[in-house]
Write a protein that holds these residues in place. Sequence first.
Motif, PDB file in Angstrom:
ATOM      1  N   UNK A 173       1.158  12.518 -10.285  1.00  0.00           N
ATOM      2  CA  UNK A 173       0.659  11.408  -9.480  1.00  0.00           C
ATOM      3  C   UNK A 173      -0.129  11.908  -8.282  1.00  0.00           C
ATOM      4  N   UNK A 174       0.313  13.018  -7.703  1.00  0.00           N
ATOM      5  CA  UNK A 174      -0.422  13.591  -6.590  1.00  0.00           C
ATOM      6  C   UNK A 174      -1.814  14.040  -6.992  1.00  0.00           C
ATOM      7  N   UNK A 175      -1.914  14.589  -8.209  1.00  0.00           N
ATOM      8  CA  UNK A 175      -3.195  15.110  -8.684  1.00  0.00           C
ATOM      9  C   UNK A 175      -4.128  14.018  -9.177  1.00  0.00           C
ATOM     10  N   UNK A 176      -3.575  12.947  -9.753  1.00  0.00           N
ATOM     11  CA  UNK A 176      -4.401  11.936 -10.419  1.00  0.00           C
ATOM     12  C   UNK A 176      -4.552  10.629  -9.643  1.00  0.00           C
ATOM     13  N   UNK A 177      -3.688  10.403  -8.669  1.00  0.00           N
ATOM     14  CA  UNK A 177      -3.719   9.118  -7.977  1.00  0.00           C
ATOM     15  C   UNK A 177      -3.994   9.251  -6.487  1.00  0.00           C
ATOM     16  N   UNK A 178      -4.181  10.457  -6.015  1.00  0.00           N
ATOM     17  CA  UNK A 178      -4.503  10.659  -4.612  1.00  0.00           C
ATOM     18  C   UNK A 178      -3.362  10.371  -3.658  1.00  0.00           C
ATOM     19  N   UNK A 226      10.980  14.282 -13.243  1.00  0.00           N
ATOM     20  CA  UNK A 226      10.505  13.541 -12.076  1.00  0.00           C
ATOM     21  C   UNK A 226       9.693  14.441 -11.152  1.00  0.00           C
ATOM     22  N   UNK A 227      10.038  15.711 -11.074  1.00  0.00           N
ATOM     23  CA  UNK A 227       9.250  16.655 -10.264  1.00  0.00           C
ATOM     24  C   UNK A 227       7.834  16.793 -10.822  1.00  0.00           C
ATOM     25  N   UNK A 249       0.225  11.421  -1.555  1.00  0.00           N
ATOM     26  CA  UNK A 249       0.982  12.547  -1.025  1.00  0.00           C
ATOM     27  C   UNK A 249       2.375  12.487  -1.652  1.00  0.00           C
ATOM     28  N   UNK A 250       2.681  13.434  -2.522  1.00  0.00           N
ATOM     29  CA  UNK A 250       3.941  13.397  -3.270  1.00  0.00           C
ATOM     30  C   UNK A 250       4.775  14.630  -2.974  1.00  0.00           C
ATOM     31  N   UNK A 251       6.059  14.409  -2.766  1.00  0.00           N
ATOM     32  CA  UNK A 251       6.988  15.512  -2.511  1.00  0.00           C
ATOM     33  C   UNK A 251       8.258  15.299  -3.318  1.00  0.00           C
ATOM     34  N   UNK A 252       8.681  16.333  -4.035  1.00  0.00           N
ATOM     35  CA  UNK A 252       9.959  16.296  -4.742  1.00  0.00           C
ATOM     36  C   UNK A 252      11.039  16.823  -3.809  1.00  0.00           C
ATOM     37  N   UNK A 253      12.107  16.064  -3.641  1.00  0.00           N
ATOM     38  CA  UNK A 253      13.230  16.460  -2.796  1.00  0.00           C
ATOM     39  C   UNK A 253      14.458  16.621  -3.687  1.00  0.00           C
ATOM     40  N   UNK A 254      14.986  17.827  -3.741  1.00  0.00           N
ATOM     41  CA  UNK A 254      16.124  18.115  -4.613  1.00  0.00           C
ATOM     42  C   UNK A 254      17.423  17.957  -3.848  1.00  0.00           C
ATOM     43  N   UNK A 255      18.125  16.870  -4.087  1.00  0.00           N
ATOM     44  CA  UNK A 255      19.452  16.648  -3.502  1.00  0.00           C
ATOM     45  C   UNK A 255      20.457  17.288  -4.450  1.00  0.00           C
ATOM     46  N   UNK A 256      21.057  18.373  -4.030  1.00  0.00           N
ATOM     47  CA  UNK A 256      21.919  19.162  -4.920  1.00  0.00           C
ATOM     48  C   UNK A 256      23.064  18.318  -5.479  1.00  0.00           C
ATOM     49  N   UNK A 257      23.348  18.541  -6.762  1.00  0.00           N
ATOM     50  CA  UNK A 257      24.445  17.850  -7.434  1.00  0.00           C
ATOM     51  C   UNK A 257      25.038  18.819  -8.438  1.00  0.00           C
ATOM     52  N   UNK A 266       0.850  -1.191   0.000  1.00  0.00           N
ATOM     53  CA  UNK A 266       0.000   0.000   0.000  1.00  0.00           C
ATOM     54  C   UNK A 266       0.883   1.238   0.000  1.00  0.00           C
ATOM     55  N   UNK A 267       0.603   2.170  -0.924  1.00  0.00           N
ATOM     56  CA  UNK A 267       1.398   3.401  -1.027  1.00  0.00           C
ATOM     57  C   UNK A 267       0.497   4.601  -0.788  1.00  0.00           C
ATOM     58  N   UNK A 268       0.845   5.395   0.209  1.00  0.00           N
ATOM     59  CA  UNK A 268       0.132   6.649   0.483  1.00  0.00           C
ATOM     60  C   UNK A 268       1.033   7.859   0.241  1.00  0.00           C
ATOM     61  N   UNK A 269       2.303   7.721   0.632  1.00  0.00           N
ATOM     62  CA  UNK A 269       3.236   8.855   0.561  1.00  0.00           C
ATOM     63  C   UNK A 269       4.421   8.474  -0.321  1.00  0.00           C
ATOM     64  N   UNK A 270       4.750   9.369  -1.240  1.00  0.00           N
ATOM     65  CA  UNK A 270       5.823   9.114  -2.213  1.00  0.00           C
ATOM     66  C   UNK A 270       6.790  10.290  -2.222  1.00  0.00           C
ATOM     67  N   UNK A 271       8.062   9.984  -2.194  1.00  0.00           N
ATOM     68  CA  UNK A 271       9.119  10.995  -2.326  1.00  0.00           C
ATOM     69  C   UNK A 271       9.804  10.791  -3.673  1.00  0.00           C
TER      70      UNK A 271
END
Length: 248
Positions: A231-236, A224-225, A238-246, A34-39
């Motif tokens: 996915x947050x808008x269409x699949x319900x 990916x962002x 909780x999605x967050x983009x985390x930018x790991x600087x490179x 089960x997936x609710x929260x995605x990073x």
Amino acid sequence: MKRDALVNYLEELLEPARFSDYCPNGLQVEGRAEIRRLVAGVSASQALLDAALARGADAVLVHHGYFWKGEDGRVTGIRKERLKTLLGHDINLLAYHLPLDAHPELGNNAQLAATLGWRPEGRFGEQGIGCFGTPGGAMNLAELGAHVTRQLGRQPLVIGDPDRPIRRVAWCSGGAQGYFEQAIALGVDAYLSGEISEQTVHLARESGVAYLAAGHHATERGGVRTLAAHLGAHCGLECEFVDIDNPV
């Protein structure tokens, strides 16, 4: 959302079966059902996995995952620690490489055009992942370089005559310097990619076509962002983009 339903949705959306890729696309490491929260992030580094764990994520979505062709497949050292984090906390890892470069709306090159205000007219390169078209308005190479700096938050390496008018451009995110000769054949004034090689400089000087190396990471944040937001808008989810600087 069930993991299998999410994987099926992404299969339909990104069509990874169309691509001959350097890595497996889709579910790379299986976690909880089960997936609710995605990073989401560009690369499945330990820093991104730690950020996902801190946020209680059920899944991590990336452009650069694991299991690349030619890699040493032994699970030791850094690879062991990354897999230990995922498996030990039952976190799914989903990765989409070329399919996320090529998608006409959510992909890296579509989003790069949207960020820069460029108008795509067609595609080129391996499996059509590169794009060509026109910039948003009249400018020379120096002005184009400054515009890229403002929009991507990174100053590109620019090879070419600063005063050259730029009327047509081609671009391909990431390590796509190998497509430069194809871009030259299209009759463009400038080509933008993430990386640059030693021989690329000579090719730019001798052809007269400008080259902008804007950073592998900087040119591949958009896909990916945007996919995570979708996915947050269409699949319900909780999605967050985390930018790991490179800086590369």
